[in-house]
Design a protein around this motif. Structure first.
Motif, PDB file in Angstrom:
ATOM      1  N   GLU A  81      17.857 -24.425  20.084  1.00  0.00           N
ATOM      2  CA  GLU A  81      18.136 -25.777  19.573  1.00  0.00           C
ATOM      3  C   GLU A  81      16.820 -26.561  19.393  1.00  0.00           C
ATOM      4  OE1 GLU A  81      20.471 -27.159  18.227  1.00  0.00           O
ATOM      5  OE2 GLU A  81      20.112 -29.325  18.420  1.00  0.00           O
ATOM      6  N   ARG A  84      15.294 -25.428  16.264  1.00  0.00           N
ATOM      7  CA  ARG A  84      16.028 -25.887  15.080  1.00  0.00           C
ATOM      8  C   ARG A  84      15.604 -27.327  14.751  1.00  0.00           C
ATOM      9  NH1 ARG A  84      19.537 -29.045  13.541  1.00  0.00           N
ATOM     10  NH2 ARG A  84      20.118 -29.765  15.624  1.00  0.00           N
ATOM     11  N   SER A  87      12.106 -27.479  13.301  1.00  0.00           N
ATOM     12  CA  SER A  87      12.117 -26.920  11.929  1.00  0.00           C
ATOM     13  C   SER A  87      12.594 -27.975  10.941  1.00  0.00           C
ATOM     14  CB  SER A  87      13.045 -25.702  11.846  1.00  0.00           C
ATOM     15  OG  SER A  87      12.621 -24.718  12.741  1.00  0.00           O
ATOM     16  N   ASP A  88      13.618 -28.717  11.325  1.00  0.00           N
ATOM     17  CA  ASP A  88      14.118 -29.795  10.443  1.00  0.00           C
ATOM     18  C   ASP A  88      13.028 -30.837  10.209  1.00  0.00           C
ATOM     19  OD1 ASP A  88      16.524 -28.577  10.239  1.00  0.00           O
ATOM     20  OD2 ASP A  88      17.620 -29.956  11.563  1.00  0.00           O
ATOM     21  N   ASN A 115      15.098 -20.385  11.017  1.00  0.00           N
ATOM     22  CA  ASN A 115      15.550 -21.612  10.343  1.00  0.00           C
ATOM     23  C   ASN A 115      14.998 -21.706   8.923  1.00  0.00           C
ATOM     24  OD1 ASN A 115      16.966 -22.832  12.681  1.00  0.00           O
ATOM     25  ND2 ASN A 115      14.912 -22.729  13.571  1.00  0.00           N
TER      26      ASN A 115
END
Ligand code: DWN
Ligand code: SAH
Length: 409
Positions: A81, A84, A87-88, A115
């Motif tokens: 998580e 993630r 990465s966003d 991702n």
């Protein structure tokens, strides 16, 4: 006497703490290999010129990172998580509109780059441990199986061009050949590209006495001051930082080419002040740390001996790399810690490095709860305690040793 690995001029440094002979932290082994086990003298020093805290010697990289590397990043749901989310952020803030390219080192099983693979963003992982690199490739994460250095960087630039983002989590601090890595990154990044990396933070290690972050793989213990002193030699500087709670307290550094004139955020200035408050540039801080480490060892050994004398059972929870430092430095054997439970199939059925405590599956823990679980995966305490409520409901107690030795009922 060793010379600092960061300063270009020979700068002698002395150890402020010696752990004695230590094995390969992820070198889980079978009984046939006990008598050929490798040990090295583990000592840590501080360079008062560039402020880098560093191991004074490290085993060869091939002894630690190979086709049977025991750590798989995806064993932690929380870490997946974490990657993630970053990465966003990278996709939002740092990628160019035209054919963006992300390079990562220490890709492991693809926990971060998956991702980008899923989003069809051009990416490349570099990972020398063949077994974990194979898992990444199976997931569709393009991964080169080799050590990153200047030569690798030049080859990537020749074949695929420069990158918008160069990422590394818990890997930069692993590489003794750091000058070649830094030069390679400077070469690989576009003029406006950024290097984003995170590693256990020296400030947290000192404040929490989390000396188990010190093991063969961790050659460096970074701070803002030392990271800037290293990268300025390659025309780069820190433009942003963000403390992270993962892995017991990490720092995320964002660096850019100096020539790009990116603004340095207030977060950097605040953290520089914090480092002064923590005394991270002061040799006496490290002498105090050593005393705290010695006290912590005494308290843990006393507690475990008292529990053994009462005839109660202690099982280790998570055969982390960090546990190798604790078990060897505190000389914990299977009389004090019956076995260590771990979810990684590759570690199960083997024995812990140096002290040869058996490593068993999670089922061996949950089907016959011990009286105490010694939490070697303390950095994942939230994730672990949330799923082990039944252990506590049946009267089990946790033993933790960071930031201090205590029993949690
Ligand atoms: O820097 C490094 C970090 C990122 O990962 C590497 N040098 C090696 C490794 O260090 P570690 O082994 O101390 O990592 P962890 O993530 O603290 O521990 C992983 C181990 O814990 C694995 O063997 C799996 C085990 N584990 C478990 O048995 N049950 C982990 C969790 C979350 C669990 O619930
Ligand atoms: N980034 C992952 C893995 C950290 S473990 C995570 O945060 O969970 C460190 C990883 O770095 C290992 O998989 C190891 O094989 C890799 N590594 C070590 N030296 C390297 C080098 N020179 N170049 C690229 N990767 C390296």
């Amino acid at each position: 006497m060793s010379n600092c690995l960061i300063c270009k001029e020979p700068t002698p440094i002395e150890p402020f703490i010696s752990f004695g002979k230590m094995p390969i932290a992820n070198g889980f082994l079978g009984p046939l290999d006990f008598d050929k086990e490798y040990f090295f003298e583990m000592e840590v020093g501080f360079c008062s010129k560039c402020c880098m805290v560093q191991l004074l010697s490290q085993p060869d990289p091939e002894q630690m990172f190979h086709d049977n590397y025991a750590f798989f990043s995806s064993t932690s749901v929380r870490m997946a998580e974490h990657f993630r989310v970053i990465s966003d952020t990278i996709r939002r803030d740092y990628l160019s509109d035209q054919d963006p390219f992300v390079v990562e080192i220490g890709t492991n099983d693809g926990i971060f780059l998956q991702n980008f693979a899923k989003a069809n963003i051009r990416h490349l992982g570099v990972e020398p441990s063949a077994n974990v690199a194979a898992v990444a490739n199976q997931k569709g994460v393009h991964t080169l199986c080799r050590f990153f250095n200047l030569e690798t960087a030049n080859e990537i630039v020749a074949k695929q061009g420069q990158a918008d983002v160069f990422f590394g989590a818990n890997v930069m601090c692993h590489i003794l050949d750091i000058h070649s890595v830094a030069e390679g990154i400077a070469r690989l990044l576009k003029p406006n590209g950024v290097l984003i990396f995170e590693d256990p933070y020296l400030g947290d290690i000192i404040e929490k006495t989390s000396y188990d972050q010190i093991y063969d793989e961790h050659a460096f213990y970074f701070s803002i001051a030392s990271v800037n002193n290293l990268f300025q030699q390659y025309g780069m500087h820190i433009v942003d930082v963000a403390p992270q709670s993962v892995h017991g307290g990490s720092m995320r550094y964002v660096l850019a080419h100096r020539a790009a004139n990116r603004q340095v955020t207030d977060a950097v200035r605040l953290q520089v002040d914090e480092e002064a408050r923590l005394g991270l540039q002061n040799p006496s801080t490290f002498q105090k740390f050593r005393q705290n480490v010695e006290r912590s060892r005494e308290e843990l050994v006393k507690l475990l001996q008292a529990i053994r004398d009462q005839g109660k059972r202690v099982v280790g929870y998570a055969a982390t790399s960090k546990s190798t430092t604790i078990t060897n430095y505190c000389q914990l054997d299977s009389e004090l810690v019956e076995f260590i439970s771990d979810t990684t199939p590759l570690k199960q059925g083997k024995f812990s490095p140096g002290m040869h405590i058996p490593v068993r599956s999670h089922a061996d823990f949950s089907q016959n709860y011990p009286d105490f679980a010694l939490l070697f995966g303390w950095n994942h305490a939230q994730e672990i305690m949330a799923k082990e409520q039944a252990f506590v409901q049946r009267g089990g107690k946790w033993i933790v040793y960071v930031p201090e030795v205590k029993v949690i009922a």
